[in-house]
Write a protein that holds these residues in place. Sequence first.
Motif, PDB file in Angstrom:
ATOM      1  N   ALA A 141      -3.834   4.864  -3.124  1.00 29.62           N
ATOM      2  CA  ALA A 141      -5.140   4.748  -2.757  1.00 29.62           C
ATOM      3  C   ALA A 141      -5.754   5.336  -1.493  1.00 29.62           C
ATOM      4  CB  ALA A 141      -5.510   3.400  -2.554  1.00 29.62           C
ATOM      5  N   THR A 146       1.051  -1.218   0.043  1.00 31.79           N
ATOM      6  CA  THR A 146      -0.051  -0.317   0.123  1.00 31.79           C
ATOM      7  C   THR A 146       0.812   1.176  -0.028  1.00 31.79           C
ATOM      8  OG1 THR A 146      -1.741  -1.140   1.242  1.00 31.79           O
ATOM      9  CG2 THR A 146      -1.791   1.461   1.349  1.00 31.79           C
ATOM     10  N   ARG A 152      -8.991   7.818  -1.043  1.00 32.70           N
ATOM     11  CA  ARG A 152     -10.079   7.448  -0.527  1.00 32.70           C
ATOM     12  C   ARG A 152     -10.469   8.319   0.689  1.00 32.70           C
ATOM     13  NH1 ARG A 152      -9.132   1.320   1.176  1.00 32.70           N
ATOM     14  NH2 ARG A 152     -10.934   1.558   2.182  1.00 32.70           N
TER      15      ARG A 152
END
Length: 259
Positions: free
Chosen positions: A211, A206, A215
């Motif tokens: 992302a 990650t 988000r």
Amino acid sequence: MKVVVFAGGLGTRLSEETAIRPKPMVEIGGRPIIWHIMQCYAHFGLTDFIVLGGYRVEFIRQYFLNYRMHSSDFTIDMSNGEIVWTAAKGEPWRVTVLDTGPKTMTGGRMKRARDIIGNETFCLTYGDGVSDVDIGKLVAFHREGGKWATVTAVEPPGRFGVLNFTEESHEVASFREKDGRDVGFVNGGFFVCEPQVFKLLEDDSTVWEQAPMRRLVEAGQLRAYRHHGFWQSMDTLRDKQVLEDIWAAGNAPWKVWKD
């Protein structure tokens, strides 16, 4: 409040220096740049640090383990090894150094430190950039906003993630990587985060700036604190020389602390 510092990347654009040591240990004015960053936070009373190491983490460990030895005067009795510190120097800091893996991405590094960071608001920044941002005002701004995360928005030229946000609420409306058409504010690090951000971190692969931040934007949980003062990252040898020259001139804007 803890201060979490990314310090595990390869630093490939500064390979002249990082072939033998991690980028946060590259020196400006005879001190690693991570020391400058930590001094900035300590000036505002934040002295509990978590260093997220990876690539050549042993250099970071050795630096902090031997900090007193390299900073102080001492007398040693060579017959028995007894040491008397005659002019002991140190910092009133608590430093946790973690090996989060040489190939782990930024979000993965945060996730590995979840238990140590705990269930409280924390600061987060990169181990290769200095600024004269007012950390006290940044934290206050974050608390007033009530969002999961706040990012410091700065205005340098170059290669950073672009932030678009509403003027009144400061809420970030979009986040993407910078391209040649862009001007304006970019991600300057110096985040303040709530523990809810850990919900957005999946595994070692990650990347915090991809992302998870997207988000946060989609959920309306990311605000931008606009900083109009000094900010400079150290990505290249040229960047290092710029910082060295500023420090040597004796007027480094990021030196908010007193000797």
